[in-house]
Design an enzyme around this catalytic site. Structure first.
Site, PDB file in Angstrom:
ATOM      1  CG  HIS A  99      39.823  38.755  39.571  1.00 32.91           C
ATOM      2  ND1 HIS A  99      38.791  39.168  40.378  1.00 32.91           N
ATOM      3  CD2 HIS A  99      40.420  39.880  39.126  1.00 32.91           C
ATOM      4  CE1 HIS A  99      38.754  40.483  40.400  1.00 32.91           C
ATOM      5  NE2 HIS A  99      39.742  40.955  39.665  1.00 32.91           N
ATOM      6  CG  HIS A 101      44.741  41.145  37.784  1.00 31.10           C
ATOM      7  ND1 HIS A 101      44.097  41.743  36.727  1.00 31.10           N
ATOM      8  CD2 HIS A 101      43.982  41.397  38.883  1.00 31.10           C
ATOM      9  CE1 HIS A 101      42.996  42.345  37.169  1.00 31.10           C
ATOM     10  NE2 HIS A 101      42.903  42.147  38.477  1.00 31.10           N
TER      11      HIS A 101
HETATM   12  P1  5GP Z   1      39.748  44.008  39.438  1.00 36.71           P
HETATM   13  O1  5GP Z   1      39.843  45.510  39.449  1.00 36.71           O
HETATM   14  O2  5GP Z   1      38.439  43.531  40.026  1.00 36.71           O
HETATM   15  O3  5GP Z   1      40.947  43.355  40.073  1.00 36.71           O
HETATM   16  O4  5GP Z   1      39.833  43.587  37.925  1.00 36.71           O
HETATM   17  C1  5GP Z   1      38.733  43.148  37.187  1.00 36.71           C
HETATM   18  C2  5GP Z   1      39.258  42.778  35.827  1.00 36.71           C
HETATM   19  O5  5GP Z   1      38.242  42.089  35.147  1.00 36.71           O
HETATM   20  C3  5GP Z   1      39.645  43.994  34.958  1.00 36.71           C
HETATM   21  O6  5GP Z   1      41.006  43.845  34.555  1.00 36.71           O
HETATM   22  C4  5GP Z   1      38.666  43.924  33.794  1.00 36.71           C
HETATM   23  O7  5GP Z   1      39.263  44.302  32.580  1.00 36.71           O
HETATM   24  C5  5GP Z   1      38.239  42.462  33.797  1.00 36.71           C
HETATM   25  N1  5GP Z   1      36.894  42.218  33.316  1.00 36.71           N
HETATM   26  C6  5GP Z   1      35.765  42.893  33.667  1.00 36.71           C
HETATM   27  N2  5GP Z   1      34.680  42.378  33.057  1.00 36.71           N
HETATM   28  C7  5GP Z   1      35.146  41.328  32.310  1.00 36.71           C
HETATM   29  C8  5GP Z   1      34.483  40.387  31.439  1.00 36.71           C
HETATM   30  O8  5GP Z   1      33.276  40.389  31.238  1.00 36.71           O
HETATM   31  N3  5GP Z   1      35.275  39.442  30.853  1.00 36.71           N
HETATM   32  C9  5GP Z   1      36.626  39.397  31.061  1.00 36.71           C
HETATM   33  N4  5GP Z   1      37.313  38.444  30.420  1.00 36.71           N
HETATM   34  N5  5GP Z   1      37.267  40.273  31.859  1.00 36.71           N
HETATM   35  C10 5GP Z   1      36.534  41.229  32.472  1.00 36.71           C
END
Ligand code: 5GP
Ligand code: ZN
Length: 138
Positions: A99, A101
């Site tokens: 993903h 950001h």
């Molecule tokens: P990572 O640390 O993997 O780069 O970021 C994961 C992101 O996913 C975090 O910013 C968190 O807030 C977001 N996130 C986690 N669970 C969900 C969810 O169920 N729905 C959405 N829309 N975002 C999520």
């Protein structure tokens, strides 16, 4: 229902605030935003790391990011954006579905640039730099 939370959003099994969709990519608001408008852009197909995403889907993903950035900035009247991927757990990746950001930034918001994500800067010799250059270029 998928074990992966982002696959579940792509499949419509759990709700997401979807803001953009293409053949290969989906964008939705982050559930725990770092700033208003914090958006995640994912390939629809499950891949953990960026280099596992096929070239056509990766191109579609970046095109979706490119398309979204001005729309996100305009929607929340942001001055700028940080755009990044936590690519692997050691880099802070918590959801193992690639993903991107898109984090809106505002003058004086007290945040940091992407330069702040790593630890202390290494002091690399010319020889070490040459070795790294050779290892990457192959
Ligand atoms: P990572 O640390 O993997 O780069 O970021 C994961 C992101 O996913 C975090 O910013 C968190 O807030 C977001 N996130 C986690 N669970 C969900 C969810 O169920 N729905 C959405 N829309 N975002 C999520
Ligand atoms: Zn997934």
């Amino acid at each position: 229902m998928s074990d992966c939370i982002f696959c579940a959003i792509v499949d419509g099994d759990i709700p997401g605030r979807i803001v953009h969709e293409t053949d290969h990519s989906l964008a939705f608001l982050d559930a725990n935003p770092l700033a208003p408008g914090h958006t995640l852009v994912v390939p629809k197909e499950h891949h953990a790391r960026l280099d596992e995403v096929p070239a056509d889907a990766a191109a579609d993903l970046f095109a979706a990011v490119n398309d979204l950035v001005p729309r996100v900035e305009a929607a929340v009247d942001a001055d700028a954006t940080n755009i990044g991927i936590n690519n692997g757990p050691a880099a802070g990746q918590e959801v193992d579905h690639v993903h991107v950001h898109i984090v809106p930034r505002f003058e004086g918001d007290g945040g940091s640039p992407i330069h702040a994500v790593a630890g202390e800067r290494p002091d690399l010799s010319d020889e070490e730099l040459a070795d790294i250059e050779a290892a990457i270029s192959g």
